[in-house]
Design a protein around this motif. Structure first.
Motif, PDB file in Angstrom:
ATOM      1  N   LEU A 154       6.243  10.047  37.209  1.00  0.00           N
ATOM      2  CA  LEU A 154       5.327   9.012  36.742  1.00  0.00           C
ATOM      3  C   LEU A 154       3.923   9.594  36.767  1.00  0.00           C
ATOM      4  CD1 LEU A 154       6.637   5.853  38.665  1.00  0.00           C
ATOM      5  CD2 LEU A 154       7.530   6.939  36.584  1.00  0.00           C
ATOM      6  N   PHE A 155       3.198   9.417  35.668  1.00  0.00           N
ATOM      7  CA  PHE A 155       1.929  10.125  35.492  1.00  0.00           C
ATOM      8  C   PHE A 155       0.957   9.267  34.690  1.00  0.00           C
ATOM      9  CE2 PHE A 155      -0.464  13.022  32.572  1.00  0.00           C
ATOM     10  CZ  PHE A 155      -1.259  13.662  33.513  1.00  0.00           C
ATOM     11  N   HIS A 156      -0.312   9.294  35.056  1.00  0.00           N
ATOM     12  CA  HIS A 156      -1.358   8.614  34.282  1.00  0.00           C
ATOM     13  C   HIS A 156      -2.445   9.632  33.971  1.00  0.00           C
ATOM     14  CE1 HIS A 156      -3.603   5.024  32.901  1.00  0.00           C
ATOM     15  NE2 HIS A 156      -4.664   5.749  33.209  1.00  0.00           N
ATOM     16  N   GLY A 157      -2.506  10.039  32.718  1.00  0.00           N
ATOM     17  CA  GLY A 157      -3.489  11.051  32.353  1.00  0.00           C
ATOM     18  C   GLY A 157      -3.401  11.407  30.881  1.00  0.00           C
ATOM     19  N   GLU A 158      -4.121  12.427  30.516  1.00  0.00           N
ATOM     20  CA  GLU A 158      -4.302  12.800  29.114  1.00  0.00           C
ATOM     21  C   GLU A 158      -3.489  14.038  28.764  1.00  0.00           C
ATOM     22  OE1 GLU A 158      -7.973  14.278  26.215  1.00  0.00           O
ATOM     23  OE2 GLU A 158      -8.386  13.489  28.210  1.00  0.00           O
ATOM     24  N   LEU A 159      -2.565  13.865  27.839  1.00  0.00           N
ATOM     25  CA  LEU A 159      -1.777  14.995  27.355  1.00  0.00           C
ATOM     26  C   LEU A 159      -2.582  15.741  26.295  1.00  0.00           C
ATOM     27  CD1 LEU A 159       1.012  16.361  27.662  1.00  0.00           C
ATOM     28  CD2 LEU A 159       1.734  15.052  25.661  1.00  0.00           C
ATOM     29  N   ILE A 160      -2.768  17.031  26.517  1.00  0.00           N
ATOM     30  CA  ILE A 160      -3.521  17.842  25.563  1.00  0.00           C
ATOM     31  C   ILE A 160      -2.561  18.306  24.470  1.00  0.00           C
ATOM     32  CG2 ILE A 160      -4.934  19.891  25.257  1.00  0.00           C
ATOM     33  CD1 ILE A 160      -5.619  19.714  28.241  1.00  0.00           C
ATOM     34  N   ALA A 161      -2.744  17.778  23.273  1.00  0.00           N
ATOM     35  CA  ALA A 161      -1.883  18.128  22.138  1.00  0.00           C
ATOM     36  C   ALA A 161      -2.670  17.866  20.863  1.00  0.00           C
ATOM     37  CB  ALA A 161      -0.596  17.299  22.164  1.00  0.00           C
ATOM     38  N   PRO A 162      -2.435  18.661  19.812  1.00  0.00           N
ATOM     39  CA  PRO A 162      -3.225  18.530  18.588  1.00  0.00           C
ATOM     40  C   PRO A 162      -3.045  17.207  17.873  1.00  0.00           C
ATOM     41  CG  PRO A 162      -1.385  20.049  18.275  1.00  0.00           C
ATOM     42  CD  PRO A 162      -1.474  19.773  19.742  1.00  0.00           C
ATOM     43  N   PHE A 163      -1.923  16.516  18.107  1.00  0.00           N
ATOM     44  CA  PHE A 163      -1.671  15.257  17.412  1.00  0.00           C
ATOM     45  C   PHE A 163      -2.184  14.048  18.166  1.00  0.00           C
ATOM     46  CE2 PHE A 163       2.083  17.448  19.050  1.00  0.00           C
ATOM     47  CZ  PHE A 163       2.343  16.708  20.195  1.00  0.00           C
ATOM     48  N   MET A 185      -7.295  13.600  34.139  1.00  0.00           N
ATOM     49  CA  MET A 185      -6.107  14.356  34.514  1.00  0.00           C
ATOM     50  C   MET A 185      -5.456  15.003  33.287  1.00  0.00           C
ATOM     51  SD  MET A 185      -4.365  12.252  37.679  1.00  0.00           S
ATOM     52  CE  MET A 185      -3.494  13.702  38.271  1.00  0.00           C
ATOM     53  N   PRO A 186      -6.163  15.858  32.565  1.00  0.00           N
ATOM     54  CA  PRO A 186      -5.602  16.501  31.363  1.00  0.00           C
ATOM     55  C   PRO A 186      -4.499  17.483  31.719  1.00  0.00           C
ATOM     56  CG  PRO A 186      -7.716  17.479  31.917  1.00  0.00           C
ATOM     57  CD  PRO A 186      -7.537  16.321  32.847  1.00  0.00           C
ATOM     58  N   ILE A 187      -3.476  17.535  30.869  1.00  0.00           N
ATOM     59  CA  ILE A 187      -2.350  18.425  31.117  1.00  0.00           C
ATOM     60  C   ILE A 187      -1.745  18.849  29.778  1.00  0.00           C
ATOM     61  CG2 ILE A 187      -0.629  16.576  31.275  1.00  0.00           C
ATOM     62  CD1 ILE A 187      -0.688  19.614  33.588  1.00  0.00           C
ATOM     63  N   ASP A 188      -1.289  20.074  29.701  1.00  0.00           N
ATOM     64  CA  ASP A 188      -0.648  20.594  28.495  1.00  0.00           C
ATOM     65  C   ASP A 188       0.853  20.346  28.577  1.00  0.00           C
ATOM     66  OD1 ASP A 188       0.685  22.632  26.686  1.00  0.00           O
ATOM     67  OD2 ASP A 188      -1.422  23.085  26.272  1.00  0.00           O
ATOM     68  N   LEU A 189       1.450  19.948  27.449  1.00  0.00           N
ATOM     69  CA  LEU A 189       2.877  19.648  27.421  1.00  0.00           C
ATOM     70  C   LEU A 189       3.722  20.836  27.834  1.00  0.00           C
ATOM     71  CD1 LEU A 189       5.010  17.483  26.651  1.00  0.00           C
ATOM     72  CD2 LEU A 189       4.994  18.437  24.342  1.00  0.00           C
ATOM     73  N   ASN A 190       3.280  22.043  27.522  1.00  0.00           N
ATOM     74  CA  ASN A 190       4.064  23.240  27.824  1.00  0.00           C
ATOM     75  C   ASN A 190       4.268  23.449  29.317  1.00  0.00           C
ATOM     76  OD1 ASN A 190       4.438  24.065  25.117  1.00  0.00           O
ATOM     77  ND2 ASN A 190       2.369  24.912  25.072  1.00  0.00           N
ATOM     78  N   ILE A 191       3.405  22.879  30.132  1.00  0.00           N
ATOM     79  CA  ILE A 191       3.535  23.027  31.590  1.00  0.00           C
ATOM     80  C   ILE A 191       4.887  22.513  32.078  1.00  0.00           C
ATOM     81  CG2 ILE A 191       2.617  22.229  33.816  1.00  0.00           C
ATOM     82  CD1 ILE A 191       0.893  24.342  32.414  1.00  0.00           C
ATOM     83  N   PHE A 192       5.376  21.449  31.422  1.00  0.00           N
ATOM     84  CA  PHE A 192       6.599  20.805  31.908  1.00  0.00           C
ATOM     85  C   PHE A 192       7.864  21.578  31.575  1.00  0.00           C
ATOM     86  CE2 PHE A 192       3.483  17.364  31.417  1.00  0.00           C
ATOM     87  CZ  PHE A 192       3.517  16.840  32.704  1.00  0.00           C
ATOM     88  N   LYS A 193       7.782  22.554  30.679  1.00  0.00           N
ATOM     89  CA  LYS A 193       8.972  23.313  30.299  1.00  0.00           C
ATOM     90  C   LYS A 193       9.587  24.050  31.477  1.00  0.00           C
ATOM     91  CE  LYS A 193       7.709  24.051  25.439  1.00  0.00           C
ATOM     92  NZ  LYS A 193       7.406  25.058  24.389  1.00  0.00           N
ATOM     93  N   SER A 194       8.763  24.511  32.389  1.00  0.00           N
ATOM     94  CA  SER A 194       9.264  25.292  33.526  1.00  0.00           C
ATOM     95  C   SER A 194       9.503  24.435  34.772  1.00  0.00           C
ATOM     96  CB  SER A 194       8.267  26.408  33.870  1.00  0.00           C
ATOM     97  OG  SER A 194       7.010  25.859  34.245  1.00  0.00           O
TER      98      SER A 194
END
Length: 355
Positions: free
Chosen positions: A142-151, A164-173
């Motif tokens: 559960l997360f409240h923050g900003e996903l950094i993505a071009p769309f 709380m910005p985060i890149d989607l690719n972080i979750f792959k690992s």
């Protein structure tokens, strides 16, 4: 294991439609026999609003047959520090109380932290949460923050800034199969990367005019793809009315005909987006006069409605000999008749060049 996921209701004492949306969500959870309702941040619009109205939550949740988990967001994070009682089966998530063991899944929550204003700081918090994941059952973050993505654009979130910005690719690992998130308002959004789902529930009620279209919540049955459920909460609906210089009817009459064809539900506030071009000289209408007439018609049709007037008056060009020649030629390229969309695009190019 069935979970209903929502966020960003921004409850205030003076917003009846948002409290109504919360009751609709609770009823939707009951109808779908969920085990857990999760609210991923910004349940209240501010600490002050929460203090004035939180007792209403006790009545709403008092007979709920499911557990409710409330994640602090950037608008209401400090309210929960006081340890106030919100109702039976309601758990406020804190840094010390953020792992929940369920029969078919483990939920790990990351409460909003205002000091996490950069990706580096947010990644550190998410990696810490990953150390608590299970290796024998699915894990849900559960997360409240900003996903950094071009769309995603900055206006799609509750407000501009770094939350709380985060890149989607972080979750792959990482070992999270589902990330249930809040802070993105515009609409329910489901992203899939490999075997993981990142879901923004979107605001379940229109908070501003940016949240357009019927509102939804996210129903998650662990082990399956997320499902979108519509709720009958208040929403804005954009309805475009395009004016064209080839229109044979007065633009006011065209607007009236559009209104006659509509059946707007009681929970909808229509926004009429008027675009295109019209000949003001032909109908003795300036842009300002046409806008005023349409505003009155819209309000008479539905007191909640509004008009976004983006149309342009071509009266200045209508008597221009070059413009007249272009109009006669538009529609045929190499002696082949263009469709209406092709004509419109050519005219748009020419008009923008002339004006």
């Amino acid at each position: 294991m069935r979970i209903l996921h929502t966020s960003d209701l921004h409850l205030r004492t003076d917003t009846f439609e948002r409290w109504e949306a919360l009751e609709l969500i609770v009823n939707k959870a009951k109808d779908n026999s969920v085990d857990v309702l999760v609210i991923c941040g910004d349940l209240f619009d501010s600490k002050e609003d929460a203090i004035k109205s939180y007792e209403r939550l006790r009545k709403i949740f008092s007979e709920a047959p499911f557990q409710t988990l409330i994640l602090p967001g950037n608008h209401d994070e400090t309210f929960y520090e006081d340890g106030l009682y919100l109702g039976n089966n309601v758990t406020i998530i804190s840094s010390e109380n953020n792992v929940f063991e369920l029969s078919d899944a483990r939920i790990i929550a990351v409460p909003f932290k205002k000091e996490c204003s950069s990706s580096k700081e947010t990644v550190k918090v998410i990696h810490e949460a990953n150390t608590h994941t299970s290796h024998t059952k699915p894990n849900i973050l559960l997360f409240h923050g900003e996903l950094i993505a071009p769309f995603y654009e900055s206006d799609d979130f509750g407000e501009r800034g770094r939350y709380m910005p985060i890149d989607l690719n972080i979750f792959k690992s990482l070992n999270f199969q589902y990330i249930l998130a809040g802070h993105f308002h515009t609409k329910l959004s489901i992203l899939k990367t490999s075997d993981k789902f990142f879901i923004y529930s979107g605001s379940p009620v229109s908070i501003t005019k940016k949240e357009r279209g019927k509102r939804k919540v996210d129903l998650l049955e662990v082990g399956k793809e997320p499902e979108e459920l519509e709720i009958e909460s208040f929403y804005y609906e954009e309805l475009e009315i395009r004016l064209g210089i080839f229109d044979e009817e007065n633009p006011v009459d065209k607007f009236i005909e559009k209104l006659k064809s509509l059946n707007i539900p009681a929970n909808c506030s229509p926004i009429f987006k008027v675009t295109g071009h019209f000949d003001g000289a032909k109908y003795n209408l300036s842009e300002s006069e046409l806008n005023s007439k349409l505003q009155v018609l819209a309000k008479n049709f539905n007191p909640k409605s509004e008009v976004e007037f983006l149309a342009k008056d071509l009266g200045r060009l209508s008597n221009n000999p070059i413009f007249e020649k272009i109009l006669k030629k538009v529609g045929k390229i190499n002696d082949e008749e263009l469709d209406e969309e092709g004509k419109r695009q050519l005219i748009e190019i020419f008009i923008n060049a002339m004006m």
